[in-house]
Design a protein around this motif. Structure first.
Motif, mmCIF file in Angstrom:
data_model
loop_
_atom_site.group_PDB
_atom_site.id
_atom_site.type_symbol
_atom_site.label_atom_id
_atom_site.label_comp_id
_atom_site.label_asym_id
_atom_site.label_seq_id
_atom_site.Cartn_x
_atom_site.Cartn_y
_atom_site.Cartn_z
ATOM 1 N N UNK A 109 1.060 -1.066 -0.237
ATOM 2 C CA UNK A 109 -0.158 -0.059 -0.194
ATOM 3 C C UNK A 109 0.928 1.454 -0.216
ATOM 4 N N UNK A 110 1.759 1.307 0.777
ATOM 5 C CA UNK A 110 2.847 1.485 0.630
ATOM 6 C C UNK A 110 3.257 2.699 -0.668
ATOM 7 N N UNK A 111 3.719 1.532 -1.134
ATOM 8 C CA UNK A 111 4.350 1.370 -2.521
ATOM 9 C C UNK A 111 3.307 2.359 -3.303
ATOM 10 N N UNK A 112 2.419 1.915 -3.723
ATOM 11 C CA UNK A 112 0.894 2.403 -4.615
ATOM 12 C C UNK A 112 0.641 3.740 -4.049
ATOM 13 N N UNK A 113 0.536 4.207 -2.947
ATOM 14 C CA UNK A 113 1.036 5.746 -2.420
ATOM 15 C C UNK A 113 1.641 6.276 -2.836
ATOM 16 N N UNK A 114 3.076 5.929 -2.524
ATOM 17 C CA UNK A 114 3.993 6.660 -3.686
ATOM 18 C C UNK A 114 3.909 7.020 -4.704
ATOM 19 N N UNK A 115 3.738 5.894 -5.746
ATOM 20 C CA UNK A 115 2.932 5.636 -7.387
ATOM 21 C C UNK A 115 2.187 6.859 -7.574
ATOM 22 N N UNK A 116 0.844 6.783 -6.630
ATOM 23 C CA UNK A 116 0.169 7.438 -6.967
ATOM 24 C C UNK A 116 -0.504 8.874 -6.513
ATOM 25 N N UNK A 117 0.729 9.697 -6.159
ATOM 26 C CA UNK A 117 0.835 10.881 -5.592
ATOM 27 C C UNK A 117 -0.218 10.919 -4.963
ATOM 28 N N UNK A 118 0.065 9.989 -4.047
ATOM 29 C CA UNK A 118 -1.606 9.834 -2.467
ATOM 30 C C UNK A 118 0.046 10.644 -1.321
ATOM 31 N N UNK A 119 -0.370 11.666 -0.449
ATOM 32 C CA UNK A 119 0.320 12.032 0.928
ATOM 33 C C UNK A 119 1.135 11.007 1.911
#
Length: 155
Positions: A109-119
């Motif tokens: 989820x952390x990787x997805x967050x970083x790749x998709x512009x979530x803060x």
């Protein structure tokens, strides 16, 4: 066996079945409600999640078995002017505990967050759920500073 992160597809009947299966595991746990999912609740959960436009879920699969689930909601940080992910449920099947599934799920989820512009990623944890707190610390989570309380108004 290799762990795989897959996004939940609520149009896929197998995914819907596994969401309910893993949620039932969570409900039966002492950190849940300590009893099985109430009769008739499952279809309401799936229909509600389908209608909830901010829902996002992730499975961890090992081979053809569903080992873990994170039910998440998208939100928006006005202070960062960026979207964020709130993990509402994090479940590891009892058959897969102590095998790194929870950490793999959180890191995915952390990787997805970083790749998709979530803060950021938010989650809540019971004060007495020390095992979960230890997992979250291992994944890089910390208590909010200053500490926050989780309040509710049941309606």
């Amino acid at each position: 066996m290799e762990k795989k992160l897959i996004q939940v597809d609520l149009q896929n009947p197998v995914h819907c079945e596994q969401v309910l299966h893993l949620l039932n595991d969570y409900m039966e746990d002492e950190m849940g409600i300590n009893e099985p999912m109430p009769e008739g609740l499952g279809p309401k959960i799936i229909e509600g999640l389908r209608r909830h436009s901010a829902y996002m879920g992730f499975f961890v699969c090992i081979g053809d078995r569903f080992a873990g689930l994170a039910n998440c909601n998208l939100n928006f940080s006005t202070w960062k002017a960026s979207p964020l992910i709130n993990i509402h449920d994090l479940i590891v099947s009892p058959d897969f505990r102590q095998q790194g599934v929870g950490l793999f799920l959180l890191k995915g989820i952390e990787k997805y967050t970083e790749e998709n512009g979530y803060c950021r990623i938010n989650l809540e944890v019971r004060h007495d759920n020390i095992k979960a707190q230890n997992l979250y610390k291992k994944a890089g989570f910390t208590e909010c500073e200053p500490n926050n309380f989780f309040w509710e108004n049941r309606i």
